[in-house]
Design an enzyme around this catalytic site. Structure first.
Site, PDB file in Angstrom:
ATOM      1  N   GLU A 459       0.831  -1.229   0.000  1.00 56.73           N
ATOM      2  CA  GLU A 459       0.000   0.000   0.000  1.00 56.73           C
ATOM      3  C   GLU A 459       0.852   1.260   0.000  1.00 56.73           C
ATOM      4  O   GLU A 459       0.541   2.224   0.705  1.00 56.73           O
ATOM      5  CB  GLU A 459      -0.940   0.020   1.215  1.00 56.73           C
ATOM      6  CG  GLU A 459      -2.038  -0.995   1.181  1.00 56.73           C
ATOM      7  CD  GLU A 459      -2.894  -0.890  -0.050  1.00 56.73           C
ATOM      8  OE1 GLU A 459      -2.963   0.204  -0.647  1.00 56.73           O
ATOM      9  OE2 GLU A 459      -3.470  -1.907  -0.442  1.00 56.73           O
TER      10      GLU A 459
HETATM   11  C1  LIG Z   1       2.463  -9.594   0.741  1.00 53.63           C
HETATM   12  C2  LIG Z   1       2.207  -8.511  -0.260  1.00 53.63           C
HETATM   13  C3  LIG Z   1       0.905  -8.221  -0.644  1.00 53.63           C
HETATM   14  C4  LIG Z   1       0.674  -7.277  -1.653  1.00 53.63           C
HETATM   15  N1  LIG Z   1      -0.617  -7.098  -2.112  1.00 53.63           N
HETATM   16  C5  LIG Z   1      -0.805  -6.349  -3.233  1.00 53.63           C
HETATM   17  C6  LIG Z   1      -2.085  -6.294  -3.869  1.00 53.63           C
HETATM   18  O1  LIG Z   1      -3.060  -6.893  -3.399  1.00 53.63           O
HETATM   19  N2  LIG Z   1      -2.217  -5.587  -5.000  1.00 53.63           N
HETATM   20  C7  LIG Z   1      -1.163  -4.914  -5.559  1.00 53.63           C
HETATM   21  O2  LIG Z   1      -1.352  -4.298  -6.599  1.00 53.63           O
HETATM   22  N3  LIG Z   1       0.056  -4.931  -4.975  1.00 53.63           N
HETATM   23  C8  LIG Z   1       0.258  -5.631  -3.840  1.00 53.63           C
HETATM   24  N4  LIG Z   1       1.496  -5.683  -3.249  1.00 53.63           N
HETATM   25  C9  LIG Z   1       2.607  -4.966  -3.884  1.00 53.63           C
HETATM   26  C10 LIG Z   1       3.117  -3.818  -3.062  1.00 53.63           C
HETATM   27  O3  LIG Z   1       2.210  -2.753  -3.086  1.00 53.63           O
HETATM   28  C11 LIG Z   1       4.513  -3.481  -3.615  1.00 53.63           C
HETATM   29  O4  LIG Z   1       5.375  -4.502  -3.153  1.00 53.63           O
HETATM   30  C12 LIG Z   1       4.983  -2.130  -3.193  1.00 53.63           C
HETATM   31  O5  LIG Z   1       4.230  -1.130  -3.818  1.00 53.63           O
HETATM   32  C13 LIG Z   1       6.459  -1.921  -3.537  1.00 53.63           C
HETATM   33  O6  LIG Z   1       6.750  -2.270  -4.841  1.00 53.63           O
HETATM   34  P1  LIG Z   1       7.992  -3.234  -5.147  1.00 53.63           P
HETATM   35  O7  LIG Z   1       7.835  -4.446  -4.328  1.00 53.63           O
HETATM   36  O8  LIG Z   1       8.087  -3.400  -6.616  1.00 53.63           O
HETATM   37  O9  LIG Z   1       9.237  -2.444  -4.604  1.00 53.63           O
HETATM   38  P2  LIG Z   1       9.978  -1.241  -5.320  1.00 53.63           P
HETATM   39  O10 LIG Z   1       8.986  -0.272  -5.834  1.00 53.63           O
HETATM   40  O11 LIG Z   1      10.983  -1.777  -6.260  1.00 53.63           O
HETATM   41  O12 LIG Z   1      10.713  -0.570  -4.084  1.00 53.63           O
HETATM   42  C14 LIG Z   1      11.936  -1.080  -3.531  1.00 53.63           C
HETATM   43  C15 LIG Z   1      12.467  -0.051  -2.544  1.00 53.63           C
HETATM   44  O13 LIG Z   1      12.799   1.148  -3.256  1.00 53.63           O
HETATM   45  C16 LIG Z   1      12.138   2.258  -2.686  1.00 53.63           C
HETATM   46  N5  LIG Z   1      11.762   3.192  -3.741  1.00 53.63           N
HETATM   47  C17 LIG Z   1      11.136   2.917  -4.900  1.00 53.63           C
HETATM   48  N6  LIG Z   1      10.939   4.035  -5.601  1.00 53.63           N
HETATM   49  C18 LIG Z   1      11.438   5.044  -4.877  1.00 53.63           C
HETATM   50  C19 LIG Z   1      11.515   6.462  -5.053  1.00 53.63           C
HETATM   51  N7  LIG Z   1      11.015   7.050  -6.135  1.00 53.63           N
HETATM   52  N8  LIG Z   1      12.092   7.189  -4.073  1.00 53.63           N
HETATM   53  C20 LIG Z   1      12.589   6.607  -2.975  1.00 53.63           C
HETATM   54  N9  LIG Z   1      12.545   5.286  -2.756  1.00 53.63           N
HETATM   55  C21 LIG Z   1      11.962   4.508  -3.689  1.00 53.63           C
HETATM   56  C22 LIG Z   1      10.931   1.688  -1.980  1.00 53.63           C
HETATM   57  O14 LIG Z   1      10.480   2.541  -0.937  1.00 53.63           O
HETATM   58  C23 LIG Z   1      11.457   0.360  -1.478  1.00 53.63           C
HETATM   59  O15 LIG Z   1      12.100   0.528  -0.251  1.00 53.63           O
HETATM   60  C24 LIG Z   1       1.749  -6.577  -2.214  1.00 53.63           C
HETATM   61  C25 LIG Z   1       3.052  -6.825  -1.772  1.00 53.63           C
HETATM   62  C26 LIG Z   1       3.295  -7.795  -0.824  1.00 53.63           C
HETATM   63  C27 LIG Z   1       4.716  -8.074  -0.418  1.00 53.63           C
END
Ligand SMILES: Cc1cc2nc3c(=O)[nH]c(=O)nc-3n(C[C@H](O)[C@H](O)[C@H](O)COP(=O)(O)OP(=O)(O)OC[C@H]3O[C@@H](n4cnc5c(N)ncnc54)[C@H](O)[C@@H]3O)c2cc1C
Length: 608
Positions: A459
């Site tokens: 989220e």
């Molecule tokens: C158990 C679980 C349930 C989930 N359920 C859903 C769901 O129901 N529906 C759905 O759509 N998604 C869902 N998600 C996805 C979740 O919302 C994403 O994992 C989250 O948005 C982060 O994306 P990412 O994992 O690709 O990490 P990334 O976006 O790659 O981020 C990696 C790190 O980089 C940092 N970062 C990224 N961009 C920036 C920036 N511009 N500036 C500073 N820091 C940055 C982040 O804060 C993080 O620490 C779920 C995830 C999990 C693990």
């Protein structure tokens, strides 16, 4: 009465005066009695159907047998009991089969389930999905999809993330192309074929309901076949797992949505988490590959519509995080009252001939318990305050509703992030209180910590929430949201200044509010977003602590000064603890914000 129930009663009735909501036409049939009846039902279901199975759903992870996802029997029974309670539609209109329950009460009731077993869950996604459709869907989309979700016949997901697009949703590449001639005149909404992969989709595959309604973000290619860059190109689609007719009945056709795999998670294992393939041809439908989806709203408005669901989901995550914090607190309190270990130090040192004392008698254990209580119950106060703002936004006078809307804009990143970070710290302390036993699976606290660890990630990660707060929310509408919040805090400090036992806390809070305002301005001096946002997370932490210090002071005002009631003494101690142990941290966080400290941002990669 359970500890959670008595805390809720105090916060809802003695502090927020939630029963006064029934003075509003929408809630006129309600009273404290009807609210209490809801709590009793939810608490009973949580006690009987959720709590006993929390460990089971952790150890018996969802598995895929090649055709179906298998969940423990207990999950079905908990789900059935939840649906039968009517809580999925509790806040809906009577005409929709709902109870017109205030959101404040619905949110509070959700805590019983989350404390008992956060990952069996309480329909958060299904409710959010259906609520979005009630706002942005057509009449038929509401009737066919949303109403069947509120009744529990269908369940819902939000499918935003992709393997290459998590925080940066503008980079989604799932494509939606018009589905043949006449695609625009489908009664369920303009009909498209979707192709792409969605990662991390919670509750994306299971057999708990007759159907699963995915709300999917995808891009409609332009005439040149290219996707529009940025969020402007994103649209929102209803993609049912099984196709549905205009009468709401299943047509017998399986849509082209396939489970590519289950994710095996650190915690929160009672909920499936999936990688879904849309439109890859595993289930060809109506003559070909491509998942059939119906447009919601207009093309290009997908993210705007989705924010409706995301804001609600963010308060929901805050409640889940708070509930896990409280669960750890209750478990470690129980343990500390029963575990004998060590002896007190007297003037002549320790006397080994004396029996051991229970660990709750050690000052350091009391410190860890009080920290958890201040974090968990403080977070609960914040969640109820935000929920009360949601009710104000929906039922207040136009001016009050607008104020509530703007306050929610500013407070939502805090409501999502503060409990996620600090109740995680609370869960860690719950393990610490258990000593070595806390590190084993014989006690529940390690699971609470693992379940909790998700909340800073989904989220909108912690970093993304922080950037949203400092980069957008405190600036929007010329800083009016922040100004409104400061006014409310000042109203509390003015009242507390008149109370001898709270005057020092009021003065300290007024001081950190001034520091917060000054740091916000200093961060933006020169208007360099990169420099300002380099310390967005310390800003979020400081802002959150200011809000929590305010919550505790305001809650303390609802406690009679000289009360000898132990619950009252405990609440005043939390306010004092927050003032003495937590408030001083704010200055350190704000110092790097105000200085636009470049230590982290400017460190070259090679130096790591
Ligand atoms: C158990 C679980 C349930 C989930 N359920 C859903 C769901 O129901 N529906 C759905 O759509 N998604 C869902 N998600 C996805 C979740 O919302 C994403 O994992 C989250 O948005 C982060 O994306 P990412 O994992 O690709 O990490 P990334 O976006 O790659 O981020 C990696 C790190 O980089 C940092 N970062 C990224 N961009 C920036 C920036 N511009 N500036 C500073 N820091 C940055 C982040 O804060 C993080 O620490 C779920 C995830 C999990 C693990």
């Amino acid at each position: 009465m359970s500890a959670l129930r008595s805390t809720l009663d105090f916060l809802l009735y003695d502090w927020l005066h939630a029963e006064r909501l029934n003075e509003r036409a929408r809630f006129a049939d309600h009273s404290r009695e009807t609210f209490d009846a809801v709590f009793e039902t939810c608490e009973r279901i949580a006690r009987e159907k959720y709590a006993p199975f929390n460990r089971l759903v952790d150890t018996e992870e969802p598995r895929f047998d090649g055709e179906k996802v298998i969940l423990p029997r207990a999950t079905y029974e908990a789900h059935e009991a939840y649906v039968a309670s009517g809580m999925l539609s509790a806040a809906q209109d009577y005409d929709e089969g709902g109870m017109q329950l205030p959101y404040t009460v619905e949110a509070a009731a959700g805590a019983f389930f989350a404390v008992a077993s956060v990952s069996i869950g309480g329909g958060l996604l299904t409710k959010g999905n259906a609520n979005l459709l009630m706002v942005h869907g057509t009449e038929l989309q509401k009737a066919v999809f949303a109403r069947n979700e509120f009744s529990g016949r269908f369940s819902g997901t939000m499918a935003l993330s992709e393997p290459q697009a998590g925080s940066s949703l503008s980079d989604v590449i799932t494509r939606a192309t018009p589905d043949g001639d006449g695609f625009e005149s489908d009664p369920l909404g303009p009909r498209y074929r979707l192709r792409g992969n969605k990662m991390w989709i919670s509750a994306g595959e299971h057999e708990l309901a007759e159907n699963i309604i995915h709300l999917v973000l995808a891009k409609i290619p332009g005439p040149d076949g290219k996707l529009v860059p940025g969020t402007r190109g994103i649209s929102l689609f209803i993609v049912p797992k099984k196709l549905v007719g205009t009468d709401g009945q299943l047509t017998g056709e399986r849509n082209d949505v396939a489970l590519a795999g289950l994710n095996h998670k650190l915690g929160w294992r009672g909920t499936t988490n999936t990688l879904l393939n849309f439109g890859e041809g595993k289930y060809p439908v109506r003559g070909g590959a491509g998942a059939i989806g119906y447009l919601v709203g207009h093309p290009g408005e997908g993210l705007r519509c989705m924010f409706h669901m995301m804001n609600e989901a963010r308060i929901g995550i805050g409640i889940a995080a708070t509930s896990l914090g409280l669960a750890g607190y209750y478990a470690s309190l129980e343990y500390a009252k029963n575990r004998p270990q060590g002896r007190p130090v007297g003037p002549a040192g320790k006397d080994p001939s004396q029996p051991q004392v229970r660990i709750i008698e050690h000052a350091d254990i009391k410190r860890m318990l009080l920290t958890q209580k201040a974090y968990g119950e403080g977070a609960l106060a914040l969640m109820l305050y935000c929920s009360r703002l949601v009710d104000e936004q929906h039922t207040g006078t136009p001016a009050a509703a607008d104020e509530a809307r703007l306050l929610l804009e500013v407070l939502t990143p805090i409501a999502k992030s503060w409990p996620s970070e600090f109740c995680l710290e609370g869960n860690s302390l719950a393990i610490q209180i258990h000593g070595g036993y806390g590190y084993t699976r014989d006690f529940p606290v390690e699971q609470y910590w693992r379940d909790q660890r998700l909340n800073m990630i989904h989220e909108g990660t912690h970093g993304i929430q922080a950037a949203d707060l400092l980069g957008r929310k405190v600036l929007m509408e010329d800083g009016r949201g922040l100004a409104l919040l400061v006014q409310r805090i000042e109203a509390t400090t003015a009242r507390a200044a008149d109370r001898e036992d709270l005057a020092a806390q009021a003065a300290a809070l007024a001081d950190v509010v001034r520091q917060l305002g000054a740091a916000t301005q200093a961060a933006w001096l020169g208007g360099d977003a990169r420099a300002a946002l380099a310390n967005a997370v310390p800003y979020l932490q400081a802002f959150g602590h200011v809000v929590l210090a305010w919550m505790w002071l305001d809650v303390a005002l609802a406690v009679p000064a000289s009360s000898q009631d132990p619950a009252h003494i405990g609440r005043l101690a939390c306010a004092r603890f927050f003032h003495r142990y937590e408030l001083p941290k704010i200055g350190a966080w704000l110092a790097v914000v105000a200085a636009r400290d470049p230590t982290c941002a400017q460190l070259p990669e090679e130096a790591f």
